[in-house]
Design a protein around this motif. Structure first.
Motif, PDB file in Angstrom:
ATOM      1  N   ARG B  25       0.940  -1.071  -0.061  1.00 44.65           N
ATOM      2  CA  ARG B  25       0.052  -0.172   0.148  1.00 44.65           C
ATOM      3  C   ARG B  25       0.607   1.372  -0.415  1.00 44.65           C
ATOM      4  O   ARG B  25       1.727   0.999   0.530  1.00 44.65           O
ATOM      5  CB  ARG B  25      -0.763   0.135   1.212  1.00 44.65           C
ATOM      6  N   LEU B  26       0.479   2.112  -0.384  1.00 43.31           N
ATOM      7  CA  LEU B  26       1.439   3.302  -0.834  1.00 43.31           C
ATOM      8  C   LEU B  26       0.234   5.013  -0.121  1.00 43.31           C
ATOM      9  O   LEU B  26      -0.666   4.342  -1.195  1.00 43.31           O
ATOM     10  CB  LEU B  26       1.863   3.460  -2.615  1.00 43.31           C
ATOM     11  N   CYS B  27       1.786   5.068   0.253  1.00 42.36           N
ATOM     12  CA  CYS B  27       0.772   6.514   1.075  1.00 42.36           C
ATOM     13  C   CYS B  27       1.673   7.455   0.878  1.00 42.36           C
ATOM     14  O   CYS B  27       2.752   7.625   1.083  1.00 42.36           O
ATOM     15  CB  CYS B  27       0.306   6.506   2.185  1.00 42.36           C
ATOM     16  N   ASP B  28       0.659   8.899   1.020  1.00 46.56           N
ATOM     17  CA  ASP B  28       0.968  10.079   0.911  1.00 46.56           C
ATOM     18  C   ASP B  28       1.829  10.543   1.997  1.00 46.56           C
ATOM     19  O   ASP B  28       1.269   9.630   2.893  1.00 46.56           O
ATOM     20  CB  ASP B  28       0.534  11.225   0.448  1.00 46.56           C
ATOM     21  N   GLY B  29       2.202  11.719   2.354  1.00 45.03           N
ATOM     22  CA  GLY B  29       2.764  12.367   3.816  1.00 45.03           C
ATOM     23  C   GLY B  29       1.584  12.779   4.337  1.00 45.03           C
ATOM     24  O   GLY B  29       1.967  12.443   5.928  1.00 45.03           O
ATOM     25  N   ALA B  30       0.826  12.540   4.013  1.00 42.82           N
ATOM     26  CA  ALA B  30      -0.085  12.956   4.495  1.00 42.82           C
ATOM     27  C   ALA B  30      -1.139  11.899   4.935  1.00 42.82           C
ATOM     28  O   ALA B  30      -2.664  11.923   6.137  1.00 42.82           O
ATOM     29  CB  ALA B  30      -1.642  13.746   3.794  1.00 42.82           C
ATOM     30  N   GLY B  31      -0.377  10.834   4.812  1.00 43.67           N
ATOM     31  CA  GLY B  31      -1.311   9.603   4.749  1.00 43.67           C
ATOM     32  C   GLY B  31      -3.207   8.392   3.521  1.00 43.67           C
ATOM     33  O   GLY B  31      -3.367   7.749   3.921  1.00 43.67           O
ATOM     34  N   ASN B  32      -2.736   9.631   3.037  1.00 43.58           N
ATOM     35  CA  ASN B  32      -3.746   9.098   1.799  1.00 43.58           C
ATOM     36  C   ASN B  32      -3.173   7.767   0.686  1.00 43.58           C
ATOM     37  O   ASN B  32      -1.876   7.925   0.419  1.00 43.58           O
ATOM     38  CB  ASN B  32      -3.869  10.722   0.736  1.00 43.58           C
ATOM     39  N   VAL B  33      -4.285   7.196   1.036  1.00 43.94           N
ATOM     40  CA  VAL B  33      -4.177   5.698  -0.141  1.00 43.94           C
ATOM     41  C   VAL B  33      -3.724   6.562  -1.074  1.00 43.94           C
ATOM     42  O   VAL B  33      -4.629   6.873  -1.729  1.00 43.94           O
ATOM     43  CB  VAL B  33      -4.611   4.491   0.361  1.00 43.94           C
ATOM     44  N   ILE B  34      -2.764   5.742  -2.036  1.00 43.09           N
ATOM     45  CA  ILE B  34      -2.368   6.973  -3.721  1.00 43.09           C
ATOM     46  C   ILE B  34      -2.677   5.389  -4.330  1.00 43.09           C
ATOM     47  O   ILE B  34      -2.319   5.747  -5.549  1.00 43.09           O
ATOM     48  CB  ILE B  34      -1.549   8.122  -3.860  1.00 43.09           C
ATOM     49  N   GLY B  35      -1.738   4.138  -4.233  1.00 34.35           N
ATOM     50  CA  GLY B  35      -1.659   3.644  -4.744  1.00 34.35           C
ATOM     51  C   GLY B  35      -1.816   1.979  -3.793  1.00 34.35           C
ATOM     52  O   GLY B  35      -1.671   1.775  -2.865  1.00 34.35           O
ATOM     53  N   GLN B  36      -2.051   0.680  -4.516  1.00 36.38           N
ATOM     54  CA  GLN B  36      -1.421  -0.271  -3.728  1.00 36.38           C
ATOM     55  C   GLN B  36      -1.295  -1.540  -4.603  1.00 36.38           C
ATOM     56  O   GLN B  36      -1.570  -1.596  -6.146  1.00 36.38           O
ATOM     57  CB  GLN B  36      -2.798  -1.078  -3.534  1.00 36.38           C
ATOM     58  N   GLY B  37      -0.894  -2.490  -3.930  1.00 36.11           N
ATOM     59  CA  GLY B  37      -0.130  -3.738  -5.621  1.00 36.11           C
ATOM     60  C   GLY B  37      -0.714  -5.313  -4.898  1.00 36.11           C
ATOM     61  O   GLY B  37      -0.292  -5.426  -3.399  1.00 36.11           O
ATOM     62  N   GLU B  38      -0.421  -6.508  -5.947  1.00 39.45           N
ATOM     63  CA  GLU B  38       0.166  -7.076  -5.348  1.00 39.45           C
ATOM     64  C   GLU B  38       0.597  -8.208  -6.002  1.00 39.45           C
ATOM     65  O   GLU B  38       0.539  -8.284  -7.311  1.00 39.45           O
ATOM     66  CB  GLU B  38      -1.694  -7.873  -5.264  1.00 39.45           C
ATOM     67  N   ALA B  39       1.961  -8.969  -5.289  1.00 36.63           N
ATOM     68  CA  ALA B  39       2.137 -10.286  -6.212  1.00 36.63           C
ATOM     69  C   ALA B  39       2.436 -11.881  -5.442  1.00 36.63           C
ATOM     70  O   ALA B  39       1.127 -11.534  -4.024  1.00 36.63           O
ATOM     71  CB  ALA B  39       3.844  -9.883  -6.551  1.00 36.63           C
ATOM     72  N   GLY B  40       3.024 -12.481  -5.906  1.00 37.20           N
ATOM     73  CA  GLY B  40       2.968 -13.331  -4.993  1.00 37.20           C
ATOM     74  C   GLY B  40       3.670 -14.335  -3.213  1.00 37.20           C
ATOM     75  O   GLY B  40       4.133 -13.108  -3.168  1.00 37.20           O
ATOM     76  N   ALA B  41       4.175 -14.895  -3.756  1.00 36.51           N
ATOM     77  CA  ALA B  41       4.305 -14.898  -2.224  1.00 36.51           C
ATOM     78  C   ALA B  41       5.514 -14.685  -1.482  1.00 36.51           C
ATOM     79  O   ALA B  41       6.772 -15.570  -2.015  1.00 36.51           O
ATOM     80  CB  ALA B  41       4.862 -17.197  -1.536  1.00 36.51           C
ATOM     81  N   ALA B  42       5.643 -13.886  -0.166  1.00 31.72           N
ATOM     82  CA  ALA B  42       6.750 -13.557   0.148  1.00 31.72           C
ATOM     83  C   ALA B  42       7.110 -13.865   1.201  1.00 31.72           C
ATOM     84  O   ALA B  42       7.880 -12.588   2.562  1.00 31.72           O
ATOM     85  CB  ALA B  42       6.287 -12.025   0.005  1.00 31.72           C
ATOM     86  N   ASN B  43       7.309 -15.386   1.962  1.00 35.91           N
ATOM     87  CA  ASN B  43       7.655 -15.317   3.225  1.00 35.91           C
ATOM     88  C   ASN B  43       9.244 -15.431   2.692  1.00 35.91           C
ATOM     89  O   ASN B  43      10.214 -15.796   2.159  1.00 35.91           O
ATOM     90  CB  ASN B  43       7.472 -17.161   3.267  1.00 35.91           C
ATOM     91  N   THR B  44       9.962 -14.849   3.884  1.00 38.30           N
ATOM     92  CA  THR B  44      12.044 -14.796   3.751  1.00 38.30           C
ATOM     93  C   THR B  44      12.278 -16.187   2.931  1.00 38.30           C
ATOM     94  O   THR B  44      13.087 -16.319   3.490  1.00 38.30           O
ATOM     95  CB  THR B  44      12.392 -14.080   4.682  1.00 38.30           C
ATOM     96  N   LEU B  45      11.396 -17.543   3.812  1.00 37.63           N
ATOM     97  CA  LEU B  45      12.533 -19.076   3.841  1.00 37.63           C
ATOM     98  C   LEU B  45      12.255 -19.165   2.789  1.00 37.63           C
ATOM     99  O   LEU B  45      12.698 -20.223   2.002  1.00 37.63           O
ATOM    100  CB  LEU B  45      11.335 -19.599   4.488  1.00 37.63           C
ATOM    101  N   LEU B  46      11.048 -18.640   1.566  1.00 33.07           N
ATOM    102  CA  LEU B  46      11.519 -18.720   0.087  1.00 33.07           C
ATOM    103  C   LEU B  46      12.519 -18.078  -0.532  1.00 33.07           C
ATOM    104  O   LEU B  46      12.839 -18.341  -2.096  1.00 33.07           O
ATOM    105  CB  LEU B  46       9.914 -18.433  -0.465  1.00 33.07           C
TER     106      LEU B  46
END
Lengths: 297, 297
Positions: B25-46
């Motif tokens: 989730r991407l937010c500006d300095g005022a805390g507004n959400v300005i973008g989001q994204g999704e991708a694959g598994a990101a467990n560090t064990l991978l």
């Protein structure tokens, strides 16, 4: 190539290959033991190249003991009970693998153990070792229970017992349940670091888990309640396997494997009448397999 | 490089990386959400290369949504909750790994989730997803329970629930216990072949096991006794984690993760007074981490 029962020149080799070792016994045609040998783990899941390396190593010892040259291996009639052969995939691989013997018949380790335990008569066995499984021969039919691997089966085994003890130790360490001497003993082995157990478990084999089974027996000998409860559950799991084999028609069930003796006092009373002593060991069963391939009935 | 709370030009990225996916989730300095994204598994064990590939992919989406060029990534102040970071080994690897951000602070996924759930105030969370774990922040101290991996811990998780259901199905198939609709359903999925389950289990991940959890919920919705018993045990395991966190001083515990809603009706009554609703989601907690790295208190 069949020979008569009277051919006393034939040499028979029995092989018992499991997850922690491989043993062989060499007999002459009259049934006299003339050599034996031991080598490393020979579960087919470890790969057939390794399995035959270990079998070959153990057989060389047995031939040397018998005063026979190493190349006599090509004249041996071998029978093997091998862990892993309950899987069709493993049996298929083995069927096309070049063996070094004159004749070779292999079955699951539990099958050979059952042949030996009841001398070929109807009966069942429950193997209680690193893994567990039950097998019964009833009227020429084979029945199996459990034995589908450490992840999802093998209840009542040494590996499952060790795993339960480790789980319990972690749960105690986190304060989820009260601590016990057994749990503190296990955590101390891992420097009281849950992370150390986690890292160990990343590459631990069933055999590694089973190394903690004697810890549970030792704690139970000290009358530690939590260890006694763990053994009670292990014994109940084994009892269910025995009962399942009796339900499938086995007239009696023999317990075999490394934990079969220590777990005896923990078994529930109602299954004692179902238990019988094994008449012979698994290597005897393997030699019966070798002869069945060769000798006219 | 610290900035003041008033610097509204800063860009903050929250990252939630788990065993089944990665969200940002991407937010500006005022805390507004300005973008989001999704991708694959990101467990560090991978592996960290995969983790940063997935983070980068999700971040590119978020930047595109915000109408910002891709190289803006180098200006982002990122905070991440990553599965696997409860392990010191994983934290050490991450500390020396080159990240693409202006600043980057990463903690275990449970830590970020707890920050979000209680807005930084004292409180606990139990993550009930593919895995499970509990974490509480109490007076600046971090307490954790469970979460030491699928083999030996993670009781009450979807993976553990799926595994228990598969074990039960095998036990029923072998005639060790009576059969149930859930067990027959699972065995039919594996062509009624125990060997098929065995082969599946050879390479099954916790996420694969967790795919069977919804089967148990579905059977329990049909009032199937065995499934209801499995959910009762899962709920009891979760309750023990909640109680352990309360005992460590958490004033309330929020359940988070994919199974936290469906398991609610199964929880024992005595833990309901200990439960609180999460104030914010784990991504909010990750953004709090990002700001904590940057903003003067």
């Amino acid at each position: 190539m069949k020979i008569s029962e009277q051919d006393k020149t034939a040499l028979f080799l029995g092989i018992d290959g499991g997850g922690s070792g491989c043993r062989v016994r060499l007999c002459d045609g009259a049934g006299n033991v003339i050599g034996q040998g031991e080598a490393g783990a020979a579960n087919t899941l470890l790969g057939l190249a390794k399995v035959f390396d270990e079998i070959q190593a153990a057989t060389s010892q047995a031939l040397a003991q018998a005063g026979l040259p190493a190349d006599t291996i090509a004249q041996l009639h071998a029978g093997a009970g091998l862990a892993g052969l309950s899987l069709a995939r493993e049996r298929d691989s083995l069927a096309t693998y070049p063996h070094p013997f004159a004749t070779f018949r292999a079955e699951a380790d539990a099958y050979a153990a059952c042949l030996g335990a009841h001398g070929g008569d109807d009966g069942g066995i429950v193997v209680v070792g690193t893994g567990s499984c039950g097998l019964a021969l009833v009227g020429g039919e084979v029945h199996t229970v459990s034995g589908w691997g450490f992840a999802l089966s093998d209840q009542g085994s040494g590996a499952a017992l060790g795993r339960t003890a480790l789980r319990q130790a972690l749960t105690e360490h986190d304060g989820i349940v009260g601590s016990t001497p057994l749990g503190r003993w296990i955590m101390a082995h891992f420097q009281n670091l849950p992370e150390a157990i986690f890292l160990w478990a990343e590459s631990a084999s069933p055999g590694d888990y089973a190394t903690f089974a004697p810890w549970v027996f030792a704690a139970a000998d000290d009358n530690e309640g939590s260890a006694m409860a763990l053994l009670g559950r292990t014994a109940a799991d084994i009892a269910r396997l025995v009962e399942a084999l009796i339900a499938k028609g086995a007239p009696g069930v023999a317990l075999v494997g490394g934990l079969s003796k220590p777990i005896l006092p923990w078994l529930p009373d109602q299954i004692r009448p179902m238990l019988v002593a094994a008449r012979h060991d698994p290597l005897h069963g393997a030699i019966m397999l070798a002869r069945s391939e060769l000798v006219e009935p």
